[in-house]
Scaffold this active site. Structure first.
Site, PDB file in Angstrom:
ATOM      1  N   CYS A   1      78.049 -79.485 -35.722  1.00 51.25           N
ATOM      2  CA  CYS A   1      78.429 -78.664 -34.564  1.00 51.25           C
ATOM      3  C   CYS A   1      77.734 -79.151 -33.295  1.00 51.25           C
ATOM      4  O   CYS A   1      78.329 -79.153 -32.221  1.00 51.25           O
ATOM      5  CB  CYS A   1      78.139 -77.190 -34.822  1.00 51.25           C
ATOM      6  SG  CYS A   1      79.305 -76.428 -35.982  1.00 51.25           S
TER       7      CYS A   1
ATOM      8  N   GLU B   1      81.152 -72.222 -33.900  1.00 52.50           N
ATOM      9  CA  GLU B   1      81.121 -73.114 -32.736  1.00 52.50           C
ATOM     10  C   GLU B   1      82.309 -74.068 -32.760  1.00 52.50           C
ATOM     11  O   GLU B   1      82.957 -74.298 -31.732  1.00 52.50           O
ATOM     12  CB  GLU B   1      79.838 -73.965 -32.709  1.00 52.50           C
ATOM     13  CG  GLU B   1      78.549 -73.190 -32.833  1.00 52.50           C
ATOM     14  CD  GLU B   1      78.018 -73.125 -34.257  1.00 52.50           C
ATOM     15  OE1 GLU B   1      76.830 -73.452 -34.448  1.00 52.50           O
ATOM     16  OE2 GLU B   1      78.780 -72.749 -35.167  1.00 52.50           O
TER      17      GLU B   1
END
Length: 161
Positions: free
Chosen positions: A119, A81
């Site tokens: 993330c 990500e």
């Protein structure tokens, strides 16, 4: 002819991106899509120029028997990500969807895969609206990024995402 639904089509692409991953434990792939256009892709691997776990032949976290979701500071990888976000311009991510697939070393899908807390924070700041996580070859979970904000894990010491 049966056409693949669009969500699984994008998850299939994210899964293919993940095959470039260099983690010995699992392969994660992510793509960011806005208005039916792929904005960016990312997979888990060491920062540019550093040796990957697959090059070293070991995973420090695995050697230390550290469970999934803990002690990420010992991991050599930048998450899929994060790499997808790094490679994209913020205006292209505003209101977008991030598709995420995790595949274990044995080929099974990562159970209950979610972005880690770091993330999740990057996803929030990038302006991504939705995260879609693959559960099986055909099923997935849709996560609203607004929930990441409302369920602020840093306030209660639990890091669910």
């Amino acid at each position: 002819m049966t056409r693949r639904d669009k969500t699984n089509y994008y998850l299939d692409i994210a899964q293919t991106v993940g095959t470039r991953g260099t983690c010995l434990r699992r392969k994660y792939g992510a793509i960011i899509v806005k208005d039916d256009v792929i904005v960016s892709t990312g997979y888990a691997g060491a920062p540019r120029g550093r040796k990957n776990c697959c090059d070293l032949g070991y995973c420090t976290r695995q050697k230390m028997n550290i469970p999934r979701g803990e002690r990420y500071e010992l991991c050599r990888s930048v998450h899929a990500e994060a790499n997808a976000i790094i490679a994209a311009a913020r205006p292209d991510m505003l209101g977008s969807t991030l598709y995420l697939v995790g595949v274990e070393a044995d080929g099974s899908y990562t159970k209950d895969a979610r972005p880690c807390s770091m993330c999740a924070r990057m996803i929030i700041n990038a302006g991504i609206e939705t995260v879609v996580v693959r559960n099986t070859a055909d099923s997935y979970t849709v996560l609203r990024v607004a929930d990441f904000v409302e369920q602020d894990d840093s306030l209660n010491g639990t890091f669910g995402y």
